[in-house]
Design a protein around this motif. Structure first.
Motif, PDB file in Angstrom:
ATOM      1  N   PRO A 158      37.793  45.856  51.512  1.00 17.78           N
ATOM      2  CA  PRO A 158      39.047  45.866  50.740  1.00 17.78           C
ATOM      3  C   PRO A 158      38.776  46.015  49.247  1.00 17.78           C
ATOM      4  O   PRO A 158      37.649  45.803  48.775  1.00 17.78           O
ATOM      5  CB  PRO A 158      39.652  44.493  51.050  1.00 17.78           C
ATOM      6  CG  PRO A 158      38.475  43.621  51.348  1.00 17.78           C
ATOM      7  CD  PRO A 158      37.479  44.512  52.045  1.00 17.78           C
ATOM      8  N   ARG A 159      39.813  46.358  48.526  1.00 21.43           N
ATOM      9  CA  ARG A 159      39.725  46.374  47.069  1.00 21.43           C
ATOM     10  C   ARG A 159      39.999  44.961  46.551  1.00 21.43           C
ATOM     11  O   ARG A 159      40.820  44.240  47.128  1.00 21.43           O
ATOM     12  CB  ARG A 159      40.755  47.347  46.477  1.00 21.43           C
ATOM     13  CG  ARG A 159      40.485  48.801  46.808  1.00 21.43           C
ATOM     14  CD  ARG A 159      41.519  49.700  46.155  1.00 21.43           C
ATOM     15  NE  ARG A 159      41.273  51.095  46.454  1.00 21.43           N
ATOM     16  CZ  ARG A 159      40.430  51.867  45.767  1.00 21.43           C
ATOM     17  NH1 ARG A 159      39.765  51.354  44.738  1.00 21.43           N
ATOM     18  NH2 ARG A 159      40.246  53.121  46.100  1.00 21.43           N
ATOM     19  N   PRO A 160      39.331  44.549  45.496  1.00 18.07           N
ATOM     20  CA  PRO A 160      39.594  43.213  44.950  1.00 18.07           C
ATOM     21  C   PRO A 160      41.076  43.036  44.634  1.00 18.07           C
ATOM     22  O   PRO A 160      41.685  43.889  43.978  1.00 18.07           O
ATOM     23  CB  PRO A 160      38.739  43.174  43.677  1.00 18.07           C
ATOM     24  CG  PRO A 160      37.655  44.180  43.924  1.00 18.07           C
ATOM     25  CD  PRO A 160      38.285  45.265  44.745  1.00 18.07           C
ATOM     26  N   LYS A 161      41.622  41.937  45.113  1.00 19.11           N
ATOM     27  CA  LYS A 161      43.056  41.724  44.943  1.00 19.11           C
ATOM     28  C   LYS A 161      43.386  41.053  43.620  1.00 19.11           C
ATOM     29  O   LYS A 161      44.482  41.177  43.109  1.00 19.11           O
ATOM     30  CB  LYS A 161      43.574  40.864  46.103  1.00 19.11           C
ATOM     31  CG  LYS A 161      45.076  40.937  46.307  1.00 19.11           C
ATOM     32  CD  LYS A 161      45.459  40.261  47.613  1.00 19.11           C
ATOM     33  CE  LYS A 161      46.949  40.436  47.902  1.00 19.11           C
ATOM     34  NZ  LYS A 161      47.323  39.826  49.200  1.00 19.11           N
ATOM     35  N   SER A 162      42.434  40.325  43.084  1.00 19.27           N
ATOM     36  CA  SER A 162      42.662  39.581  41.846  1.00 19.27           C
ATOM     37  C   SER A 162      41.521  39.833  40.883  1.00 19.27           C
ATOM     38  O   SER A 162      40.375  40.059  41.287  1.00 19.27           O
ATOM     39  CB  SER A 162      42.782  38.084  42.140  1.00 19.27           C
ATOM     40  OG  SER A 162      42.790  37.331  40.957  1.00 19.27           O
ATOM     41  N   SER A 163      41.829  39.790  39.602  1.00 12.71           N
ATOM     42  CA  SER A 163      40.806  39.982  38.572  1.00 12.71           C
ATOM     43  C   SER A 163      40.126  38.671  38.208  1.00 12.71           C
ATOM     44  O   SER A 163      39.173  38.662  37.422  1.00 12.71           O
ATOM     45  CB  SER A 163      41.430  40.599  37.312  1.00 12.71           C
ATOM     46  OG  SER A 163      42.462  39.765  36.808  1.00 12.71           O
ATOM     47  N   ARG A 164      40.607  37.557  38.768  1.00 12.88           N
ATOM     48  CA  ARG A 164      39.991  36.265  38.443  1.00 12.88           C
ATOM     49  C   ARG A 164      38.585  36.197  39.026  1.00 12.88           C
ATOM     50  O   ARG A 164      38.373  36.451  40.202  1.00 12.88           O
ATOM     51  CB  ARG A 164      40.841  35.115  38.985  1.00 12.88           C
ATOM     52  CG  ARG A 164      42.067  34.814  38.140  1.00 12.88           C
ATOM     53  CD  ARG A 164      42.706  33.514  38.573  1.00 12.88           C
ATOM     54  NE  ARG A 164      43.451  33.656  39.809  1.00 12.88           N
ATOM     55  CZ  ARG A 164      44.042  32.625  40.430  1.00 12.88           C
ATOM     56  NH1 ARG A 164      43.946  31.407  39.936  1.00 12.88           N
ATOM     57  NH2 ARG A 164      44.716  32.830  41.551  1.00 12.88           N
ATOM     58  N   SER A 165      37.644  35.817  38.200  1.00 15.85           N
ATOM     59  CA  SER A 165      36.237  35.800  38.607  1.00 15.85           C
ATOM     60  C   SER A 165      35.851  34.454  39.192  1.00 15.85           C
ATOM     61  O   SER A 165      36.375  33.404  38.825  1.00 15.85           O
ATOM     62  CB  SER A 165      35.343  36.110  37.400  1.00 15.85           C
ATOM     63  OG  SER A 165      33.982  35.944  37.724  1.00 15.85           O
ATOM     64  N   GLU A 166      34.896  34.496  40.137  1.00 16.28           N
ATOM     65  CA  GLU A 166      34.369  33.258  40.715  1.00 16.28           C
ATOM     66  C   GLU A 166      33.432  32.552  39.748  1.00 16.28           C
ATOM     67  O   GLU A 166      33.115  31.385  39.942  1.00 16.28           O
ATOM     68  CB  GLU A 166      33.594  33.568  41.997  1.00 16.28           C
ATOM     69  CG  GLU A 166      34.446  34.119  43.120  1.00 16.28           C
ATOM     70  CD  GLU A 166      33.609  34.521  44.307  1.00 16.28           C
ATOM     71  OE1 GLU A 166      34.088  34.366  45.434  1.00 16.28           O
ATOM     72  OE2 GLU A 166      32.476  34.997  44.108  1.00 16.28           O
TER      73      GLU A 166
END
Length: 533
Positions: free
Chosen positions: A524-532
């Motif tokens: 999938p494409r990353p759904k959120s730009s928030r980084s781990e």
């Protein structure tokens, strides 16, 4: 929870503290703890410096050119003395800490002790000694964070009668609160918990042009198809589901003839009873109503020394540079991705829960925690070895010449996991339920049959594996999920296993790399730009 002593310490302090840097930055860039006794005299620091963000805890390269700070002056600062002051405070407070808030403050003080000790310049004659103190202080930091996690500030808890499920559920909900639902969720039993490394999978996908995916391992030891069905369909809210699911396991979790003790225990738990009333587990949504104390880390000065960010502590020093709390001995091991503690000597406390009001449907909130108990208990070793992405890295290597000196060999004929072998029944029903559930929500499902050793695959188990492989291949064509058979990928690679049927971190890394290299998987494409982080 778990671990041993630092097996080897690299000659570079960068390597020794790189895993801690991200941890410290996330934990205490602005710590919600009560303020220690500090007094900042007016005019002691220029406002221009106070406005600057904290710098890295890692010592900077003395040969690297730096920009001068636009301040009137840059007074000299003794990072060593600052560090000792914070270490003394932490040591004193640890001896009386009895709440989560207390231990949070202890951890905050150890963070400062580490930061300022690391700020001792590379050219200082005290540098070699300071590097050793950083390692010692890090041990105390990890211990204090363990205590903060174990010592509950809220007495209301709920349990699903599985220590590891309780731990994993709380971690997953916290992960979702911090960065959002993962793009890829890994589920399965202990074989998946130890056998698929989210961080390695993410790194391998990044190298192949698929960056930014958030991946979490929500596996639980003893999980069967019924347990996974329970996790996905009943336990998690729809908004907490991922874009893709990797179910990594093997035939043992699909044998309906065996006694499914893990699932039976979960179904009979307090948490399951509340789920039946429509109450799904959640973490508190509001931040604690306390005044946050924002710490300042050492600032680099134009002359390559570190600027004082706020004043020294004014508590009396007891113990000087050797300040240590009265803590159980914590040993460490270098794991490649961080530092893990050994917890055999660390006792933890838990508070007796307040009875949940099952009739109060308005609350819609079940604070989740560990198994409820009043007495002291040992730290759960399994849970303490799990990283921030839910993965449990095992470093041991399976050696059949020594393994069976301490354990009796059990053939498949007498293995309860293969008792009354039957691929139909309740486990097949649960699996079909998961397949239908993911298909209805357009969540791609990939089942990975994890590797096993030659020693494990005796006649009984090999026949079961063959039946399982044929059955899963048939179902994958009929129902539209992907099936990847790795069961006999490395039958002779004992160095990839911690025991005959469980991968170690090296095997988990290899499996993760194989999955990332599988061109037939459409990630999938990353759904959120928030980084781990």
């Amino acid at each position: 929870m778990i671990r041993r002593y630092i097996a080897s310490i690299s000659t570079s302090i960068l390597k020794r503290t790189c895993a801690a840097t991200a941890l410290l930055a996330v934990t205490l860039g602005c710590s919600s703890t009560k303020a220690p006794n500090t007094a900042a005299p007016s005019g002691s620091i220029e406002s221009a410096v106070l406005a600057q963000p904290p710098t890295s805890l890692l010592a900077q390269n003395p040969n690297k050119s730096k920009k001068s700070l636009s301040v009137a002056s840059c007074p000299q600062n003794d990072g060593f003395t600052e560090s000792v002051n914070f270490a003394t405070q932490a040591s004193n407070l640890a001896q009386s800490a009895n709440s989560k808030q207390d231990w949070d403050e202890v951890a905050a003080l150890w963070v400062q002790a580490v930061a300022w000790m690391q700020a001792v310049p590379p050219g200082s004659p005290r540098r070699a000694f300071a590097e050793k103190k950083v390692i010692e202080y890090m041990r105390n930091l990890v211990y204090s964070q363990q205590q903060a996690s174990a010592t509950r500030s809220q007495a209301s808890t709920v349990s699903f009668s599985s220590d590891l499920l309780n731990e994993q559920l709380e971690l997953y909900l916290s992960y979702v609160a911090a960065v959002g639902p993962p793009d890829v969720l890994i589920v399965g039993s202990s074989r998946a918990l130890q056998g698929v490394d989210p961080k390695q999978l993410k790194q391998s996908l990044t190298q192949r042009g698929r960056p930014g995916l958030k991946i979490f391992n929500f596996s639980v030891n003893g999980a069967t198809a019924q347990v996974v069905d329970f996790q996905l369909r009943r336990l998690l809210k729809p908004g907490h589901l991922p874009q893709m699911i990797i179910w990594a396991d093997g035939v043992r979790g699909f044998n309906s003839g065996r006694d499914d003790r893990t699932f039976n225990s979960i179904v009979d738990s307090e948490g399951s009873q509340l789920l039946a009333l429509g109450l799904r587990p959640e973490l508190p949504s509001d931040e604690p109503n306390v005044i946050p104390l924002c710490y300042r880390f050492p600032q680099p000065c134009a002359n390559k020394t570190f600027r004082r960010a706020f004043t020294s502590v004014d508590r009396p020093l007891r113990g000087g540079q050797d300040a240590q709390p009265l803590l159980p001995t914590i040993e460490f091991i270098s794991s490649g991705t961080g530092i893990l503690p050994v917890a055999e000597n660390a006792a933890r406390y838990e508070l007796k829960p307040i009875a949940a009001d099952a009739a109060n449907q308005k609350a819609q909130l079940i604070p989740v925690s560990r198994r409820t108990t009043v007495a002291m208990r040992q730290v759960n070793q399994l849970a303490d070895s799990i990283d921030s992405n839910g993965f449990m890295a095992m470093s041991g290597k399976y050696n059949p010449n020594t393994y069976y000196r301490e354990r009796a060999y059990v053939s498949g004929q007498y293995d309860r996991d293969y008792e009354n072998f039957n691929l139909g029944g309740k486990q097949a029903t649960a699996f079909n339920s998961v397949v239908a559930f993911t298909k209805a929500r357009k969540i791609p499902l990939i089942f990975v049959n994890l590797p096993l050793t030659n020693d494990y695959l005796d006649g009984t188990r090999l026949r079961a594996e063959q039946q399982f492989r044929q059955r899963m291949q048939q179902l994958s064509r009929q129902k539209g999920f992907a099936f990847r058979d790795l069961s006999q990928r490395w039958p002779g690679r004992n160095d990839y296993f911690v025991d005959p049927s469980h991968l170690n971190r090296f095997g988990a890394s290899a499996v993760s790399s194989l999955l990332a290299a599988d061109s037939s998987i459409i990630w999938p494409r990353p759904k959120s730009s928030r980084s781990e982080g």
